[in-house]
Design an enzyme around this catalytic site. Structure first.
Site, PDB file in Angstrom:
ATOM      1  N   GLY A   1       0.779  -1.228   0.000  1.00 23.28           N
ATOM      2  CA  GLY A   1       0.000   0.000   0.000  1.00 23.28           C
ATOM      3  C   GLY A   1       0.810   1.277   0.000  1.00 23.28           C
ATOM      4  O   GLY A   1       0.250   2.377   0.052  1.00 23.28           O
TER       5      GLY A   1
ATOM      6  N   GLY B   1       2.750   2.245  -2.478  1.00 26.50           N
ATOM      7  CA  GLY B   1       2.872   2.752  -3.847  1.00 26.50           C
ATOM      8  C   GLY B   1       4.038   2.181  -4.620  1.00 26.50           C
ATOM      9  O   GLY B   1       4.527   2.818  -5.551  1.00 26.50           O
ATOM     10  N   LYS B   2       4.478   0.962  -4.251  1.00 28.84           N
ATOM     11  CA  LYS B   2       5.607   0.342  -4.967  1.00 28.84           C
ATOM     12  C   LYS B   2       5.296   0.186  -6.456  1.00 28.84           C
ATOM     13  O   LYS B   2       6.096   0.547  -7.308  1.00 28.84           O
ATOM     14  CB  LYS B   2       5.904  -1.047  -4.408  1.00 28.84           C
ATOM     15  CG  LYS B   2       6.491  -1.098  -3.035  1.00 28.84           C
ATOM     16  CD  LYS B   2       6.948  -2.507  -2.697  1.00 28.84           C
ATOM     17  CE  LYS B   2       5.851  -3.543  -2.781  1.00 28.84           C
ATOM     18  NZ  LYS B   2       4.812  -3.382  -1.758  1.00 28.84           N
ATOM     19  N   THR B   3       4.124  -0.404  -6.733  1.00 31.19           N
ATOM     20  CA  THR B   3       3.803  -0.729  -8.125  1.00 31.19           C
ATOM     21  C   THR B   3       3.669   0.527  -8.970  1.00 31.19           C
ATOM     22  O   THR B   3       4.249   0.619 -10.061  1.00 31.19           O
ATOM     23  CB  THR B   3       2.504  -1.552  -8.191  1.00 31.19           C
ATOM     24  OG1 THR B   3       2.684  -2.770  -7.467  1.00 31.19           O
ATOM     25  CG2 THR B   3       2.142  -1.888  -9.635  1.00 31.19           C
ATOM     26  N   SER B   4       2.930   1.517  -8.485  1.00 32.30           N
ATOM     27  CA  SER B   4       2.744   2.729  -9.280  1.00 32.30           C
ATOM     28  C   SER B   4       4.050   3.480  -9.476  1.00 32.30           C
ATOM     29  O   SER B   4       4.330   3.998 -10.566  1.00 32.30           O
ATOM     30  CB  SER B   4       1.690   3.638  -8.628  1.00 32.30           C
ATOM     31  OG  SER B   4       2.016   3.913  -7.282  1.00 32.30           O
TER      32      SER B   4
ATOM     33  N   ASP C   1       4.645  -9.676  -7.053  1.00 30.19           N
ATOM     34  CA  ASP C   1       3.814  -9.409  -5.876  1.00 30.19           C
ATOM     35  C   ASP C   1       2.498 -10.180  -5.988  1.00 30.19           C
ATOM     36  O   ASP C   1       1.780 -10.025  -6.974  1.00 30.19           O
ATOM     37  CB  ASP C   1       3.528  -7.902  -5.791  1.00 30.19           C
ATOM     38  CG  ASP C   1       2.842  -7.503  -4.502  1.00 30.19           C
ATOM     39  OD1 ASP C   1       2.339  -8.392  -3.790  1.00 30.19           O
ATOM     40  OD2 ASP C   1       2.815  -6.304  -4.195  1.00 30.19           O
TER      41      ASP C   1
ATOM     42  N   THR D   1      -3.903  -1.915  -3.129  1.00 30.90           N
ATOM     43  CA  THR D   1      -3.157  -2.988  -2.476  1.00 30.90           C
ATOM     44  C   THR D   1      -3.794  -3.440  -1.157  1.00 30.90           C
ATOM     45  O   THR D   1      -3.939  -4.645  -0.930  1.00 30.90           O
ATOM     46  CB  THR D   1      -1.690  -2.574  -2.259  1.00 30.90           C
ATOM     47  OG1 THR D   1      -1.106  -2.307  -3.540  1.00 30.90           O
ATOM     48  CG2 THR D   1      -0.893  -3.680  -1.581  1.00 30.90           C
TER      49      THR D   1
END
Length: 588
Positions: free
Chosen positions: A22, A24-27, A49, A506
């Site tokens: 949550g 913001g790793k992916t974005s 993930d 997430t």
């Protein structure tokens, strides 16, 4: 602190993004990938993930092999599925024993290999295979990984013992050693990967955090673990730093809170390169949104974001009212770290006590600030509070396991056991008896528990008397309150579970995985609590109005698809300390 520009972290071929769910790793990883591709670099972004929303971000179906993003010619993405990999991996290990061992033994083996550790080790196996495939990777200038392995997994894979013989003979009830059993043939490949991770010229480890205490503490812990493994080339990105554009009360409080947290960043994190990204008023999905993240233009567009939910969601007061129809029972809050489980549990406990019910609140909150306040209130006749200290319980459990090890084990084999005991599963098993004692009080009162064992842990302890084996190491017998615990937790008339989440991608994905895990253990959550919602406030700040609009997708998904009953709690401007504040959020 400097605002992040992708070229500032582009000196390394491999970029590993890591952080709590949550943050913001992916974005952040996707936006970096898009920006580097637009600079003319050939880029591959890979997600390992289990809760990945990589497909949502790029708004297209992705495969387990590199797939070109049509609108960005230099950009490819692969969405590895660690849960499918873990399933195949589990079957590869267990398959040869089917029909040869009793079903109870097979069930026990399956649950041993169903935990988060197995998924993470399977994910590590997947991206190691990709990194080692020079035919696949040689065309890329950058390979970006959304989610790096934890220090715990890397330490397990680094241990030098002869895996096969020890793992075949190990009987100490390992939660992580089992998954390693199928990997002994790949030790040389893993050593090569570890060398690549530690190579400063080749790899940068990017820690992603939010400007809040728990997220920064997690980044510090991860940084220390990686430093100890020789992975010292690290950077920190603080994602979601808010700059208000109004004098709105909620906006003023949020900005003030964040700035206080940022002042407390530890020296360890200050010693590495630090960058920030702003809180943006839109969902980071789609190529245009990803491109906009690095544009230094004014954020927010007054009046652009207007949203009203189609449904009226109730407050925590509904949970208190429904529970109050019973004379006693167990209420448990569950969810990933940082979503507000402790606060929700305490608020429900106060609400029940206010209605005259006898309530016992048990928390695993190490700070225990809520308990300190609650102990001194006028509700003390109805409400008692205790604390389960996870560190104490884990230390005791580790000591008991290590004292019972066979004297013939080598130093390397003992090192394996010690590292296995660092597993997240260990803490759950260690506090299990303490939870069981607390639940036993529900015969004539409400027991409110902050953070319960997951479905995996309950099944692990239930399968093939594995919990009985653990207890025998401690005191040679299984207490009655343990024997009747799991049947009680499965009884919907005695136990009531609330999953706590945030209105973001997430946390919702992770709560859904937790719900599926509980269902495997035949436990059905009764409520989902959506906490810290800007949608449920009266903010007029343009950025926060945008955040409220972005929440709507996830609130509606929880309400329409995932939850039996949905509760919403507004973002709180002030710290929730004291009975009066807890009463307020119950009735908000």
């Amino acid at each position: 602190m400097e605002r992040l520009r992708p070229e500032l972290i582009s000196n390394n071929r491999n970029l590993f993004f890591t952080g709590k769910g949550g943050v913001g790793k992916t974005s952040t990883a996707c936006a970096t990938a898009v920006a580097l591709a637009e600079l003319g670099k050939q880029v591959l972004i890979v997600s390992t993930d289990p809760a990945s929303n990589l497909q949502d971000v790029f708004e297209m179906e992705l495969e387990t092999y590199p797939t070109q993003i049509p609108t960005i010619p230099n950009l490819y993405a692969a969405n590895l599925d660690p849960e499918q990999a873990a399933l195949e991996y589990r079957e590869k290990i267990i398959g040869p024993y089917r029909g040869k061992l009793p079903q109870a033994a097979i069930t026990n083996m399956e649950e041993q290999l169903s935990g988060a550790c197995t998924v993470e080790i399977a994910a590590f196996d997947e991206f190691t295979n990709l990194l080692a495939n020079e035919e696949t990777t040689k065309q890329f200038d950058h390979i970006i990984f959304d989610t790096a392995p934890t220090g715990h997994t890397l330490r397990l894979l680094q241990l030098p013992t002869a895996w096969n013989s020890f793992l075949d003979e190990s009987t100490h009830g390992a939660s992580c050693l089992g998954p390693l059993a199928g990997l002994e043939k790949k030790k040389s490949l893993y050593k090569k990967t570890m060398r690549a991770l530690a190579n400063k010229e080749e790899t940068l480890l990017v820690l992603v955090a939010r400007p809040d205490r728990s997220s920064l503490d997690e980044a510090k812990r991860a940084s220390l673990e990686l430093n100890q493994l020789g992975i010292t080339n690290q950077s920190l990105i603080i994602n979601g730093v808010f700059k208000r554009q109004s004098n709105d009360l909620v906006a003023c409080k949020l900005e003030e809170k964040q700035q206080q947290e940022l002042k407390g960043i530890s020296n360890l994190l200050y010693d590495m390169r630090n960058y920030f990204l702003p809180l943006v008023p839109y969902n980071l999905t789609g190529i245009n949104a990803l491109k906009n993240l690095f544009i230094d233009s004014e954020i927010g567009n007054k009046g652009k974001y207007e949203s009203n939910l189609d449904m009226q969601l109730p407050s925590l007061e509904k949970i208190v009212a429904q529970l109050s129809n019973n004379e006693h029972g167990v209420f448990m809050t569950m969810g990933k770290g940082g979503v507000g489980k402790t606060t929700m549990a305490a608020a429900v406990a106060v609400g029940l006590a206010e209605k005259g019910h006898k309530v016992h609140l048990t928390t695993t909150d190490p700070a225990a600030h809520l308990m300190h306040v609650l102990d001194e209130t006028q509700l003390s006749d109805y409400l008692t509070v205790s604390s389960i200290n996870p560190k104490h319980e884990v230390d005791l459990y580790k000591k008991q396991v290590l004292e019972k090890l066979d004297d013939s084990l080598t130093e390397d084999e003992i090192a394996f056991v010690k590292e296995d005991l660092e597993s997240p599963c260990t803490e759950e098993i260690a506090v299990f008896q303490a939870f069981a004692k607390a639940v036993d009080l529900s015969d004539d009162a409400f027991v409110v528990i902050d953070t319960a064992p997951t479905g995996h842990t309950l099944l692990l302890l239930d399968a093939a008397e594995s919990y009985h084996q653990e207890v025998e190491r401690a005191n040679g017998k299984m207490p009655a309150y343990v024997q009747k615990l799991i049947p009680r937790l499965r009884d919907p008339n005695q136990t009531f579970v609330a999953l706590v989440t945030l209105p973001e991608a997430t946390p919702v994905h992770e709560a859904n995985r937790l719900q599926e895990d509980l269902r495997r253990a035949k436990i059905e959550p009764k409520w989902w609590i959506i906490n810290q919602s800007f949608q449920a406030t009266t903010t007029e700040d343009p950025v926060l109005k945008g955040r409220a609009y972005a929440e709507q997708t996830w609130i509606e998904r929880v309400f329409n698809e995932l939850a039996s009953e949905t509760i919403i709690v507004p973002w709180q401007a002030d710290d929730i300390i004291g009975v009066e504040r807890l009463k307020q959020i119950t009735k908000a």
